[in-house]
Design a protein around this motif. Structure first.
Motif, mmCIF file in Angstrom:
data_model
loop_
_atom_site.group_PDB
_atom_site.id
_atom_site.type_symbol
_atom_site.label_atom_id
_atom_site.label_comp_id
_atom_site.label_asym_id
_atom_site.label_seq_id
_atom_site.Cartn_x
_atom_site.Cartn_y
_atom_site.Cartn_z
ATOM 1 N N UNK A 1 0.591 -1.109 -0.060
ATOM 2 C CA UNK A 1 -0.022 -0.015 -0.085
ATOM 3 C C UNK A 1 0.634 1.316 0.098
ATOM 4 N N UNK A 2 1.772 1.627 0.950
ATOM 5 C CA UNK A 2 1.684 0.688 2.015
ATOM 6 C C UNK A 2 0.855 1.018 3.227
ATOM 7 N N UNK A 3 0.599 -0.086 3.819
ATOM 8 C CA UNK A 3 -0.527 -0.092 4.984
ATOM 9 C C UNK A 3 0.130 0.348 6.071
ATOM 10 N N UNK A 4 -0.373 0.994 7.250
ATOM 11 C CA UNK A 4 0.415 1.185 8.446
ATOM 12 C C UNK A 4 1.317 0.179 9.003
ATOM 13 N N UNK A 5 0.877 -1.030 8.938
ATOM 14 C CA UNK A 5 1.642 -2.236 9.305
ATOM 15 C C UNK A 5 2.980 -2.290 8.433
ATOM 16 N N UNK A 6 2.679 -2.288 7.127
ATOM 17 C CA UNK A 6 3.857 -1.994 6.492
ATOM 18 C C UNK A 6 4.686 -0.806 6.487
ATOM 19 N N UNK A 7 4.187 -0.019 6.740
ATOM 20 C CA UNK A 7 5.225 1.306 7.136
ATOM 21 C C UNK A 7 5.977 0.921 8.197
ATOM 22 N N UNK A 8 5.460 0.258 9.297
ATOM 23 C CA UNK A 8 6.477 -0.214 10.547
ATOM 24 C C UNK A 8 7.497 -0.841 9.964
ATOM 25 N N UNK A 9 7.391 -2.025 8.997
ATOM 26 C CA UNK A 9 8.502 -2.895 8.557
ATOM 27 C C UNK A 9 9.727 -1.958 8.276
ATOM 28 N N UNK A 10 9.614 -0.920 7.741
ATOM 29 C CA UNK A 10 10.661 0.016 7.268
ATOM 30 C C UNK A 10 11.589 0.430 8.539
ATOM 31 N N UNK A 11 11.069 0.336 9.728
ATOM 32 C CA UNK A 11 11.662 1.041 11.033
ATOM 33 C C UNK A 11 11.998 0.215 12.020
ATOM 34 N N UNK A 12 11.164 -1.169 11.994
ATOM 35 C CA UNK A 12 11.150 -2.241 13.095
ATOM 36 C C UNK A 12 12.685 -2.783 13.042
ATOM 37 N N UNK A 13 13.115 -3.100 14.059
ATOM 38 C CA UNK A 13 14.582 -3.396 14.321
ATOM 39 C C UNK A 13 14.402 -5.194 14.746
ATOM 40 N N UNK A 14 13.497 -5.699 14.265
ATOM 41 C CA UNK A 14 13.470 -7.324 14.534
ATOM 42 C C UNK A 14 14.241 -7.919 13.703
#
Length: 106
Positions: free
Chosen positions: A18-31
């Motif tokens: 989309x990016x959806x809000x969840x997808x946007x978090x993938x770009x900054x998540x440090x998992x």
């Protein structure tokens, strides 16, 4: 969530972005799965019917192919290569093997 759900009943071999809000978090998540660097969420979005997702999973798949003695592309450098034959078809075997799913088979 099932593989059929993730891939739109196996109609898509790439995550719809989309990016959806969840997808946007993938770009900054440090998992482990997501590198935490801007753009990595999109770069390592789900691919294949199994939706191989996240930089670490692409790295693990590359290493699994290496250990099997296969002549493979570097999926970390070229994530789109995973959608080519035979790599796309081997992703389910990678998951089955590395997640030790045989123990759950009847």
């Amino acid at each position: 969530m099932s593989a059929a759900t993730e891939s739109g009943d196996f109609c898509y071999d790439r995550e719809i972005w989309g990016p959806t809000p969840a997808q946007q978090r993938y770009d900054t998540r440090s998992s482990r799965q997501h590198a935490g660097k801007d753009g990595d969420g999109y770069l390592y979005r789900g691919r294949t019917g199994m939706q191989l997702t996240g930089k670490d999973n692409y790295r693990q798949y590359r290493n699994w192919c290496r250990a099997a003695g296969l002549d493979y592309p570097d999926f970390v450098k070229d994530p789109d290569a995973v959608n080519a034959d035979p790599w796309e078809g081997l992703v389910p075997l990678f998951y089955w093997d590395t997640r030790e799913l045989n123990r759950w088979a009847g």
